[in-house]
Motif scaffolding. Sequence first.
Motif, PDB file in Angstrom:
ATOM      1  N   LEU A  78       0.928  -1.426   0.074  1.00 27.38           N
ATOM      2  CA  LEU A  78       0.024  -0.010   0.092  1.00 27.38           C
ATOM      3  C   LEU A  78       0.737   1.225   0.036  1.00 27.38           C
ATOM      4  O   LEU A  78       0.638   2.232  -0.811  1.00 27.38           O
ATOM      5  CB  LEU A  78      -0.965  -0.060   1.109  1.00 27.38           C
ATOM      6  N   HIS A  79       2.103   1.269   0.815  1.00 27.09           N
ATOM      7  CA  HIS A  79       2.845   2.535   0.677  1.00 27.09           C
ATOM      8  C   HIS A  79       3.500   2.560  -0.439  1.00 27.09           C
ATOM      9  O   HIS A  79       3.545   3.864  -0.842  1.00 27.09           O
ATOM     10  CB  HIS A  79       3.877   2.235   1.920  1.00 27.09           C
ATOM     11  N   ALA A  80       3.895   1.525  -1.179  1.00 26.05           N
ATOM     12  CA  ALA A  80       4.701   1.719  -2.374  1.00 26.05           C
ATOM     13  C   ALA A  80       3.497   2.261  -3.607  1.00 26.05           C
ATOM     14  O   ALA A  80       3.827   3.251  -4.046  1.00 26.05           O
ATOM     15  CB  ALA A  80       5.553   0.425  -2.567  1.00 26.05           C
ATOM     16  N   ALA A  81       2.454   1.737  -3.473  1.00 21.92           N
ATOM     17  CA  ALA A  81       1.478   2.350  -4.203  1.00 21.92           C
ATOM     18  C   ALA A  81       1.005   3.513  -4.030  1.00 21.92           C
ATOM     19  O   ALA A  81       0.794   4.408  -5.148  1.00 21.92           O
ATOM     20  CB  ALA A  81       0.334   1.213  -4.382  1.00 21.92           C
ATOM     21  N   THR A  82       1.006   4.045  -3.109  1.00 18.84           N
ATOM     22  CA  THR A  82       0.253   5.338  -2.444  1.00 18.84           C
ATOM     23  C   THR A  82       1.461   6.074  -2.995  1.00 18.84           C
ATOM     24  O   THR A  82       0.884   7.392  -3.511  1.00 18.84           O
ATOM     25  CB  THR A  82       0.197   5.509  -1.158  1.00 18.84           C
ATOM     26  N   PHE A  83       2.661   6.219  -2.713  1.00 16.41           N
ATOM     27  CA  PHE A  83       3.491   7.189  -3.146  1.00 16.41           C
ATOM     28  C   PHE A  83       4.334   6.771  -4.156  1.00 16.41           C
ATOM     29  O   PHE A  83       5.673   7.623  -4.500  1.00 16.41           O
ATOM     30  CB  PHE A  83       4.405   7.177  -1.656  1.00 16.41           C
ATOM     31  N   GLY A  84       3.881   5.937  -4.825  1.00 19.43           N
ATOM     32  CA  GLY A  84       4.687   5.531  -6.341  1.00 19.43           C
ATOM     33  C   GLY A  84       6.084   5.293  -6.047  1.00 19.43           C
ATOM     34  O   GLY A  84       7.093   5.412  -6.864  1.00 19.43           O
ATOM     35  N   LEU A  85       6.501   4.343  -5.145  1.00 17.89           N
ATOM     36  CA  LEU A  85       7.694   3.622  -4.893  1.00 17.89           C
ATOM     37  C   LEU A  85       7.996   2.510  -5.816  1.00 17.89           C
ATOM     38  O   LEU A  85       7.007   1.675  -5.869  1.00 17.89           O
ATOM     39  CB  LEU A  85       8.011   3.481  -3.604  1.00 17.89           C
ATOM     40  N   GLU A  86       9.074   2.446  -6.261  1.00 13.08           N
ATOM     41  CA  GLU A  86       9.613   1.098  -6.982  1.00 13.08           C
ATOM     42  C   GLU A  86      10.489   0.434  -5.659  1.00 13.08           C
ATOM     43  O   GLU A  86      11.187   0.735  -5.141  1.00 13.08           O
ATOM     44  CB  GLU A  86      10.829   1.556  -7.920  1.00 13.08           C
ATOM     45  N   PRO A  87       9.689  -0.897  -5.546  1.00  5.66           N
ATOM     46  CA  PRO A  87      10.250  -1.395  -4.398  1.00  5.66           C
ATOM     47  C   PRO A  87      11.566  -1.904  -4.340  1.00  5.66           C
ATOM     48  O   PRO A  87      12.313  -1.649  -3.460  1.00  5.66           O
ATOM     49  CB  PRO A  87       9.501  -2.897  -4.453  1.00  5.66           C
ATOM     50  N   ALA A  88      12.200  -2.290  -5.288  1.00  5.57           N
ATOM     51  CA  ALA A  88      13.619  -2.557  -5.367  1.00  5.57           C
ATOM     52  C   ALA A  88      14.517  -1.448  -5.366  1.00  5.57           C
ATOM     53  O   ALA A  88      15.653  -1.566  -4.814  1.00  5.57           O
ATOM     54  CB  ALA A  88      13.815  -3.249  -6.899  1.00  5.57           C
ATOM     55  N   ALA A  89      13.924  -0.212  -5.621  1.00 16.17           N
ATOM     56  CA  ALA A  89      14.741   1.087  -5.467  1.00 16.17           C
ATOM     57  C   ALA A  89      14.516   1.660  -3.933  1.00 16.17           C
ATOM     58  O   ALA A  89      14.731   3.046  -3.869  1.00 16.17           O
ATOM     59  CB  ALA A  89      14.500   1.855  -6.514  1.00 16.17           C
ATOM     60  N   THR A  90      13.799   1.107  -3.188  1.00 12.55           N
ATOM     61  CA  THR A  90      13.464   1.704  -1.888  1.00 12.55           C
ATOM     62  C   THR A  90      14.150   1.123  -0.509  1.00 12.55           C
ATOM     63  O   THR A  90      14.424  -0.214  -0.513  1.00 12.55           O
ATOM     64  CB  THR A  90      11.847   1.282  -1.801  1.00 12.55           C
ATOM     65  N   ILE A  91      14.688   1.957   0.106  1.00 16.08           N
ATOM     66  CA  ILE A  91      15.288   1.265   1.312  1.00 16.08           C
ATOM     67  C   ILE A  91      14.599   1.665   2.570  1.00 16.08           C
ATOM     68  O   ILE A  91      14.315   2.841   2.726  1.00 16.08           O
ATOM     69  CB  ILE A  91      16.787   2.034   1.732  1.00 16.08           C
ATOM     70  N   PHE A  92      14.363   0.815   3.382  1.00 15.55           N
ATOM     71  CA  PHE A  92      13.279   0.987   4.552  1.00 15.55           C
ATOM     72  C   PHE A  92      14.238   0.895   5.723  1.00 15.55           C
ATOM     73  O   PHE A  92      15.108  -0.104   6.050  1.00 15.55           O
ATOM     74  CB  PHE A  92      12.454  -0.151   4.678  1.00 15.55           C
ATOM     75  N   ILE A  93      14.068   1.550   6.952  1.00 15.21           N
ATOM     76  CA  ILE A  93      14.729   1.641   8.022  1.00 15.21           C
ATOM     77  C   ILE A  93      13.856   1.599   9.145  1.00 15.21           C
ATOM     78  O   ILE A  93      12.957   2.152   9.625  1.00 15.21           O
ATOM     79  CB  ILE A  93      15.507   3.055   8.199  1.00 15.21           C
ATOM     80  N   ASP A  94      14.187   0.404   9.943  1.00 17.02           N
ATOM     81  CA  ASP A  94      13.144   0.248  11.036  1.00 17.02           C
ATOM     82  C   ASP A  94      14.047  -0.484  12.367  1.00 17.02           C
ATOM     83  O   ASP A  94      14.872  -1.546  11.863  1.00 17.02           O
ATOM     84  CB  ASP A  94      12.116  -0.908  10.609  1.00 17.02           C
ATOM     85  N   ASP A  95      13.577  -0.428  13.408  1.00 14.26           N
ATOM     86  CA  ASP A  95      14.367  -0.996  14.524  1.00 14.26           C
ATOM     87  C   ASP A  95      13.898  -2.345  14.820  1.00 14.26           C
ATOM     88  O   ASP A  95      14.404  -3.093  15.676  1.00 14.26           O
ATOM     89  CB  ASP A  95      14.077  -0.018  15.847  1.00 14.26           C
ATOM     90  N   SER A  96      12.714  -2.783  14.213  1.00 18.45           N
ATOM     91  CA  SER A  96      12.500  -4.322  14.397  1.00 18.45           C
ATOM     92  C   SER A  96      12.780  -5.288  12.981  1.00 18.45           C
ATOM     93  O   SER A  96      12.591  -5.084  12.277  1.00 18.45           O
ATOM     94  CB  SER A  96      10.788  -4.323  14.535  1.00 18.45           C
ATOM     95  N   GLN A  97      13.603  -6.356  13.530  1.00 22.89           N
ATOM     96  CA  GLN A  97      13.870  -7.223  12.483  1.00 22.89           C
ATOM     97  C   GLN A  97      12.731  -7.836  11.933  1.00 22.89           C
ATOM     98  O   GLN A  97      12.718  -7.959  10.536  1.00 22.89           O
ATOM     99  CB  GLN A  97      15.033  -8.414  13.263  1.00 22.89           C
ATOM    100  N   LYS A  98      11.611  -8.229  12.497  1.00 20.26           N
ATOM    101  CA  LYS A  98      10.499  -8.595  11.784  1.00 20.26           C
ATOM    102  C   LYS A  98      10.014  -7.626  10.672  1.00 20.26           C
ATOM    103  O   LYS A  98       9.636  -7.953   9.859  1.00 20.26           O
ATOM    104  CB  LYS A  98       9.341  -8.853  12.689  1.00 20.26           C
TER     105      LYS A  98
END
Length: 203
Positions: free
Chosen positions: A151-171
């Motif tokens: 949903l986030h990728a579709a909403t903001f027009g992100l190409e998944p492979a070109a996206t880096i996500f930063i999160d404190d949870s390994q899951k």
Amino acid sequence: MTEIRHIVFDVGKVLIHYDPNLPFSRLIPDEAERKWFFDTVCTNDWNIEQDRGRTWEEAEALLIADFPDHEENIRNFRRHWHEMVPHAYDDSVAIMEALIDRGHDVTILSNWARDTFVEARTRFPFLERPRGLTVSGEVGLIKPDRAIYDLHAATFGLEPAATIFIDDSQKNVDGAKAAGWQAVLFRDAGTLRQQLGSMGIDL
């Protein structure tokens, strides 16, 4: 590895400190009793359902029905929520704002209850700086479910492979990777700078 064109930040424990023990160390001074309360009553599994969109009224009613003797502290979880998020991580916020200032595409994807995120946005103005936000409590989906990344990728027009996500949870990091994103586990701002630098992202 695909060149990074989109940078997505989590909020809690990446940009803003969160710790329920802060008010409850005063409300339930006994450490063993407090641990029992969080392990048995106001558990993480219970709290995450508010992140999914359940109202606090419903959440409290469910627990009070099972633990009527603990009604006051069940209600205290929401009453004292503001104490659980006492400050931002200035060094992490500085990285996010530097990325925005340098023209990088930055958005936010966070597990957070709808009403408390409204409060967070008033207290922490930097949350208005990214191009957009997906808040779990507003969309009825939570990380690490695949649907919220899509949903986030579709909403903001992100190409998944070109996206880096930063999160404190390994899951949640693993969930992003399962959705085709690149992702890193947040440890501290210094490590994040190194991780981004290794991907060719200038700060």
